[in-house]
Design a protein around this motif. Structure first.
Motif, mmCIF file in Angstrom:
data_model
loop_
_atom_site.group_PDB
_atom_site.id
_atom_site.type_symbol
_atom_site.label_atom_id
_atom_site.label_comp_id
_atom_site.label_asym_id
_atom_site.label_seq_id
_atom_site.Cartn_x
_atom_site.Cartn_y
_atom_site.Cartn_z
ATOM 1 N N TYR A 47 6.854 53.463 37.729
ATOM 2 C CA TYR A 47 7.274 54.516 36.813
ATOM 3 C C TYR A 47 6.135 54.994 35.909
ATOM 4 C CZ TYR A 47 9.624 56.055 32.457
ATOM 5 O OH TYR A 47 10.010 56.714 31.329
ATOM 6 N N VAL A 48 5.210 54.096 35.556
ATOM 7 C CA VAL A 48 4.142 54.442 34.618
ATOM 8 C C VAL A 48 3.280 55.617 35.098
ATOM 9 C CG1 VAL A 48 1.998 53.585 33.591
ATOM 10 C CG2 VAL A 48 4.064 52.194 33.491
ATOM 11 N N PRO A 49 2.893 55.702 36.382
ATOM 12 C CA PRO A 49 2.077 56.849 36.800
ATOM 13 C C PRO A 49 2.772 58.204 36.616
ATOM 14 C CG PRO A 49 1.997 55.098 38.438
ATOM 15 C CD PRO A 49 3.069 54.731 37.477
ATOM 16 N N ALA A 50 4.103 58.199 36.435
ATOM 17 C CA ALA A 50 4.856 59.454 36.318
ATOM 18 C C ALA A 50 5.067 59.886 34.869
ATOM 19 C CB ALA A 50 6.212 59.298 37.006
ATOM 20 N N PHE A 51 4.470 59.215 33.903
ATOM 21 C CA PHE A 51 4.706 59.550 32.497
ATOM 22 C C PHE A 51 4.498 61.039 32.191
ATOM 23 C CE2 PHE A 51 4.404 55.346 29.896
ATOM 24 C CZ PHE A 51 5.522 54.886 30.560
ATOM 25 N N PRO A 52 3.414 61.669 32.639
ATOM 26 C CA PRO A 52 3.244 63.101 32.330
ATOM 27 C C PRO A 52 4.361 63.974 32.902
ATOM 28 C CG PRO A 52 1.170 62.121 33.038
ATOM 29 C CD PRO A 52 2.231 61.103 33.317
ATOM 30 N N GLN A 53 4.793 63.691 34.134
ATOM 31 C CA GLN A 53 5.863 64.478 34.739
ATOM 32 C C GLN A 53 7.191 64.265 34.018
ATOM 33 O OE1 GLN A 53 3.584 62.700 36.238
ATOM 34 N NE2 GLN A 53 2.997 63.494 38.261
ATOM 35 N N VAL A 54 7.472 63.020 33.610
ATOM 36 C CA VAL A 54 8.703 62.731 32.879
ATOM 37 C C VAL A 54 8.714 63.494 31.559
ATOM 38 C CG1 VAL A 54 10.042 60.930 31.730
ATOM 39 C CG2 VAL A 54 8.981 60.468 33.948
ATOM 40 N N ALA A 55 7.600 63.464 30.847
ATOM 41 C CA ALA A 55 7.510 64.162 29.567
ATOM 42 C C ALA A 55 7.742 65.657 29.739
ATOM 43 C CB ALA A 55 6.145 63.909 28.930
ATOM 44 N N ALA A 56 7.176 66.233 30.787
ATOM 45 C CA ALA A 56 7.324 67.679 31.001
ATOM 46 C C ALA A 56 8.757 68.047 31.367
ATOM 47 C CB ALA A 56 6.364 68.122 32.108
ATOM 48 N N GLU A 57 9.375 67.292 32.284
ATOM 49 C CA GLU A 57 10.710 67.652 32.744
ATOM 50 C C GLU A 57 11.783 67.422 31.687
ATOM 51 O OE1 GLU A 57 13.863 66.432 36.297
ATOM 52 O OE2 GLU A 57 11.710 66.387 36.669
ATOM 53 N N LEU A 58 11.646 66.352 30.906
ATOM 54 C CA LEU A 58 12.662 66.017 29.907
ATOM 55 C C LEU A 58 12.322 66.555 28.519
ATOM 56 C CD1 LEU A 58 13.509 62.329 30.928
ATOM 57 C CD2 LEU A 58 14.614 64.459 31.651
ATOM 58 N N THR A 59 11.274 67.385 28.450
ATOM 59 C CA THR A 59 10.846 67.986 27.181
ATOM 60 C C THR A 59 10.669 66.907 26.114
ATOM 61 O OG1 THR A 59 12.274 69.843 27.799
ATOM 62 C CG2 THR A 59 11.217 69.957 25.648
ATOM 63 N N ALA A 60 9.869 65.930 26.427
ATOM 64 C CA ALA A 60 9.646 64.791 25.538
ATOM 65 C C ALA A 60 8.164 64.665 25.214
ATOM 66 C CB ALA A 60 10.137 63.506 26.189
ATOM 67 N N THR A 61 7.857 64.022 24.113
ATOM 68 C CA THR A 61 6.474 63.733 23.755
ATOM 69 C C THR A 61 5.993 62.501 24.498
ATOM 70 O OG1 THR A 61 7.047 62.301 21.898
ATOM 71 C CG2 THR A 61 6.909 64.672 21.458
ATOM 72 N N ALA A 62 4.670 62.310 24.505
ATOM 73 C CA ALA A 62 4.112 61.125 25.146
ATOM 74 C C ALA A 62 4.629 59.853 24.469
ATOM 75 C CB ALA A 62 2.591 61.169 25.092
ATOM 76 N N THR A 63 4.767 59.905 23.145
ATOM 77 C CA THR A 63 5.269 58.739 22.406
ATOM 78 C C THR A 63 6.697 58.406 22.811
ATOM 79 O OG1 THR A 63 3.853 59.243 20.522
ATOM 80 C CG2 THR A 63 5.735 57.800 20.114
ATOM 81 N N GLN A 64 7.536 59.425 22.983
ATOM 82 C CA GLN A 64 8.926 59.189 23.385
ATOM 83 C C GLN A 64 8.996 58.569 24.783
ATOM 84 O OE1 GLN A 64 10.306 63.265 22.751
ATOM 85 N NE2 GLN A 64 11.708 62.538 21.146
ATOM 86 N N VAL A 65 8.137 59.027 25.678
ATOM 87 C CA VAL A 65 8.133 58.460 27.026
ATOM 88 C C VAL A 65 7.640 57.014 26.987
ATOM 89 C CG1 VAL A 65 7.197 58.675 29.352
ATOM 90 C CG2 VAL A 65 7.824 60.720 28.077
#
Length: 426
Positions: A47-65
């Motif tokens: 899951y860790v390599p997908a942090f940027p994609q998760v942040a973009a799709e869920l409209t979240a900050t890096a800290t939230q992810v």
């Protein structure tokens, strides 16, 4: 005194009331426990390599992810603290199956999540259930193994289980290349179903009713006081817990050091991450082969010295040489290989110190390790994406604290035996 009856293991005898018809340690059971240990690395590393994609799709900050990683670790810690005592009261098999089912459901929720808030809660549940399952799996081993066999089996579990951190990031990178980040959670859910089948087939009830402890908060606190009152146990918990903290300082920040600071691609980083996991796996398997031949404390000390050296070299490189790539890669490999000597061996000796409270002992041990992981991970990143100083400092602190646990907290008897073993081998 035989090789198997070294002072560090001779005191571990099977319970007097063990039935001749009680469950035995089998290859299938060990393989299933190894499968259970894959929960944490697969649910994290895929899951860790997908942090940027998760942040973009869920409209979240890096800290939230990143918080979803922390809540998973917190859940792992609390799940182990709760699961061990419950299994001491109610047996191993049924609570284990319940935990795997809950973990599977939480993974499905993560795959379907519409918001980062839902994912954060689901990740906590996933970690809690996963920790519950992992601690019971370890307790089953402690129920059925003893002495050098216990050390050997736990090292084999750590070594073969090290395949998960190797496969996890590579599989995660492939998933991101071919499909969507949500597929990684569907994969974990599928593995949960497979784990359920494996437990049904290969894991018998290892704690018969006559060996169970009464339930309730008072009895849990009583068992906890017994376990925490054992100085040798505390020392080895510090050995493994401090090493775990250093390991997750690496996990949390190595991507920034190797990618942001040194320009590695995500695929190249995943390959290096896998290579470091290979080092840890090989070290644990070597320790398993040496169980009963070389004092386990001596192997732990070798790992501590290697980890301390890697931390000092990393700090020097970060302060004066702008953390060159080759230095970072070598230090990471040495650090991870050292964990293969420190964490499983420290955990095995901690479990061996309190065989009559296997669930509670494993629970406290797992709680300490995952609290260390969840605490150290965000601290390691406080300096930002372009410095390795905090991480290197934590590597040094983790190795030093682990050594303190071995030399001081485990007691004079442990250190004296280490000196005797060293003299005999020289």
């Amino acid at each position: 005194m035989t090789n198997l009856d070294t002072p560090e293991t001779a005191h571990v005898a099977p319970p007097a009331n063990r039935s001749r018809h009680q469950a035995r340690l089998t290859a299938g059971l060990v393989a299933t426990v190894i499968f259970l240990t894959a929960i944490a690395p697969l649910a994290t590393d895929m899951y860790v390599p997908a942090f940027p994609q998760v942040a973009a799709e869920l409209t979240a900050t890096a800290t939230q992810v990143q918080l979803t990683l922390t809540t998973f670790f917190v859940g792992m810690a609390l799940g182990q603290l709760a699961g061990g005592p419950v299994s001491d009261q109610r047996g191993r098999r049924r609570p284990l199956l319940t935990a795997i089912l809950a973990m599977t459901i939480a993974s499905i929720v993560c795959a379907l999540t519409p918001t980062i808030a839902v994912m954060t809660v689901a990740r906590f549940v996933q970690g809690f259930a996963g920790g519950w399952a992992m601690v019971i799996g370890r307790a089953v081993i402690v129920d059925l193994a003893r002495g050098a066999q216990l050390v050997r089996v736990l090292n084999v579990i750590a070594g073969v289980g090290g395949i998960a951190p190797i496969v996890g990031p590579l599989l995660g990178a492939v998933i991101l290349q071919l499909t969507h980040w949500r597929v990684s959670f569907w994969a974990v859910a599928a593995l949960g179903l497979a784990m359920t089948v494996a437990v049904l087939v290969a894991v018998p009830e290892s704690l018969p009713p006559e060996r169970r402890h009464g339930g309730g908060l008072r009895n849990f606190l009583t068992a906890g006081r017994v376990v925490l009152g054992h100085r040798e146990y505390i020392g080895y918990v510090v050995v493994a817990g401090s090493a775990m903290g250093a390991l997750f300082a690496y996990v949390a920040t190595s991507a920034f050091v190797l990618q942001s600071m040194n320009g590695l691609s995500p695929v190249a980083y995943s390959i290096d991450f896998a290579a470091n996991a290979v080092g840890m796996t090989v070290a644990a398997l070597v320790a398993a082969r040496l169980a009963g031949r070389v004092a386990t404390r001596k192997l732990i000390l070798a790992g501590q010295l290697a980890a301390l050296t890697a931390g000092v070299a990393m700090l020097a490189g970060a302060l004066w040489f702008d953390t060159p790539l080759i230095l970072a890669m070598v230090c990471f490999f040495v650090l991870m290989s050292a964990q293969g000597l420190m964490i499983p061996n420290g955990g095995a000796l901690a479990s061996a110190a309190v065989p009559d409270h296997a669930g509670t002992g494993s629970a406290i041990q797992g709680f300490v390790q995952w609290v260390a992981a969840g605490t150290i991970a965000p601290i390691a990143g406080l300096g930002g994406e372009h410095t390795a100083v905090p991480m290197a400092t934590l590597m040094i602190a983790g190795a030093a604290a682990s050594m303190f646990g071995l030399v001081v907290l485990a007691g004079p008897k442990a250190m004296n035996q280490l000196v005797v073993d060293s003299a005999r081998s020289s």
